[in-house]
Write a protein that holds these residues in place. Structure first.
Motif, mmCIF file in Angstrom:
data_model
loop_
_atom_site.group_PDB
_atom_site.id
_atom_site.type_symbol
_atom_site.label_atom_id
_atom_site.label_comp_id
_atom_site.label_asym_id
_atom_site.label_seq_id
_atom_site.Cartn_x
_atom_site.Cartn_y
_atom_site.Cartn_z
ATOM 1 N N THR A 9 60.830 109.592 20.029
ATOM 2 C CA THR A 9 60.037 109.821 18.719
ATOM 3 C C THR A 9 60.553 110.808 17.998
ATOM 4 O O THR A 9 60.436 110.937 16.500
ATOM 5 C CB THR A 9 58.494 109.757 19.029
ATOM 6 N N ALA A 10 60.806 112.090 18.525
ATOM 7 C CA ALA A 10 61.515 113.336 17.714
ATOM 8 C C ALA A 10 62.323 112.803 16.953
ATOM 9 O O ALA A 10 62.722 113.793 15.871
ATOM 10 C CB ALA A 10 61.550 114.261 18.917
ATOM 11 N N GLY A 11 63.324 111.994 17.157
ATOM 12 C CA GLY A 11 64.456 111.619 16.416
ATOM 13 C C GLY A 11 64.034 110.933 15.373
ATOM 14 O O GLY A 11 65.074 110.712 14.314
ATOM 15 N N ALA A 41 62.811 104.197 20.575
ATOM 16 C CA ALA A 41 64.057 103.330 20.860
ATOM 17 C C ALA A 41 64.944 103.577 19.481
ATOM 18 O O ALA A 41 65.858 104.082 19.626
ATOM 19 C CB ALA A 41 63.699 102.017 21.038
ATOM 20 N N LEU A 42 64.050 103.502 18.398
ATOM 21 C CA LEU A 42 64.717 103.875 17.268
ATOM 22 C C LEU A 42 64.922 104.999 16.874
ATOM 23 O O LEU A 42 66.317 105.385 16.517
ATOM 24 C CB LEU A 42 63.646 103.146 16.028
ATOM 25 N N PHE A 47 69.165 109.447 16.817
ATOM 26 C CA PHE A 47 69.686 110.404 17.394
ATOM 27 C C PHE A 47 71.150 110.155 17.842
ATOM 28 O O PHE A 47 71.958 111.265 17.382
ATOM 29 C CB PHE A 47 69.026 111.103 18.111
ATOM 30 N N VAL A 48 71.668 109.340 18.614
ATOM 31 C CA VAL A 48 72.827 108.985 19.122
ATOM 32 C C VAL A 48 73.739 108.820 17.843
ATOM 33 O O VAL A 48 74.786 109.421 17.850
ATOM 34 C CB VAL A 48 72.912 107.803 20.005
ATOM 35 N N LEU A 49 73.362 108.174 16.957
ATOM 36 C CA LEU A 49 74.238 107.975 15.564
ATOM 37 C C LEU A 49 74.473 109.400 15.113
ATOM 38 O O LEU A 49 75.555 109.577 14.411
ATOM 39 C CB LEU A 49 73.679 107.045 14.510
ATOM 40 N N SER A 50 73.641 109.987 14.910
ATOM 41 C CA SER A 50 73.756 111.467 14.418
ATOM 42 C C SER A 50 74.957 112.202 15.190
ATOM 43 O O SER A 50 75.675 112.869 14.647
ATOM 44 C CB SER A 50 72.598 112.207 14.264
ATOM 45 N N VAL A 51 74.647 112.337 16.417
ATOM 46 C CA VAL A 51 75.581 112.776 17.499
ATOM 47 C C VAL A 51 76.875 112.224 17.156
ATOM 48 O O VAL A 51 77.969 113.280 17.147
ATOM 49 C CB VAL A 51 75.163 112.966 18.800
ATOM 50 N N VAL A 55 80.381 114.518 16.123
ATOM 51 C CA VAL A 55 81.572 114.715 16.848
ATOM 52 C C VAL A 55 82.603 113.975 15.976
ATOM 53 O O VAL A 55 83.756 114.462 15.882
ATOM 54 C CB VAL A 55 81.424 113.852 18.140
ATOM 55 N N LYS A 56 82.643 113.013 15.302
ATOM 56 C CA LYS A 56 83.585 112.414 14.503
ATOM 57 C C LYS A 56 84.034 113.368 13.337
ATOM 58 O O LYS A 56 85.307 113.695 13.047
ATOM 59 C CB LYS A 56 83.160 111.028 13.983
ATOM 60 N N THR A 57 83.022 114.170 12.845
ATOM 61 C CA THR A 57 83.457 114.938 11.791
ATOM 62 C C THR A 57 84.292 116.420 12.510
ATOM 63 O O THR A 57 85.049 116.730 11.701
ATOM 64 C CB THR A 57 82.184 115.567 11.065
#
Length: 67
Positions: A9-11, A41-42, A47-51, A55-57
């Motif tokens: 939920t913190a994400g 879950a959302l 959070f995973v998408l942000s990481v 990483v991609k950047t």
């Protein structure tokens, strides 16, 4: 110690929190997840998408520096 639900939920911050709050009720009525589990879950997904974005950047920046 924080639970997995609290960490997920913190994400949810800003517009993502509003999205999670608006979707949690309808989704929890149609799935076995309760509203807090869906928000977690959302939040974890965002959070995973942000990481992955960071990483991609960083990879693109290092590739640019290397030439």
């Amino acid at each position: 110690m924080a639970t997995i639900t609290e960490v997920g939920t913190a994400g949810l911050q800003g517009w993502r929190a509003k999205l999670g709050d608006n979707l949690a009720g309808p989704v929890s009525k149609r799935t076995p997840l309760d509203a807090d589990q869906f928000r977690a879950a959302l939040g974890g997904l965002f959070f995973v998408l942000s990481v992955l974005y960071v990483v991609k950047t960083v990879k693109a920046a290092t590739d640019e520096v290397r030439g």
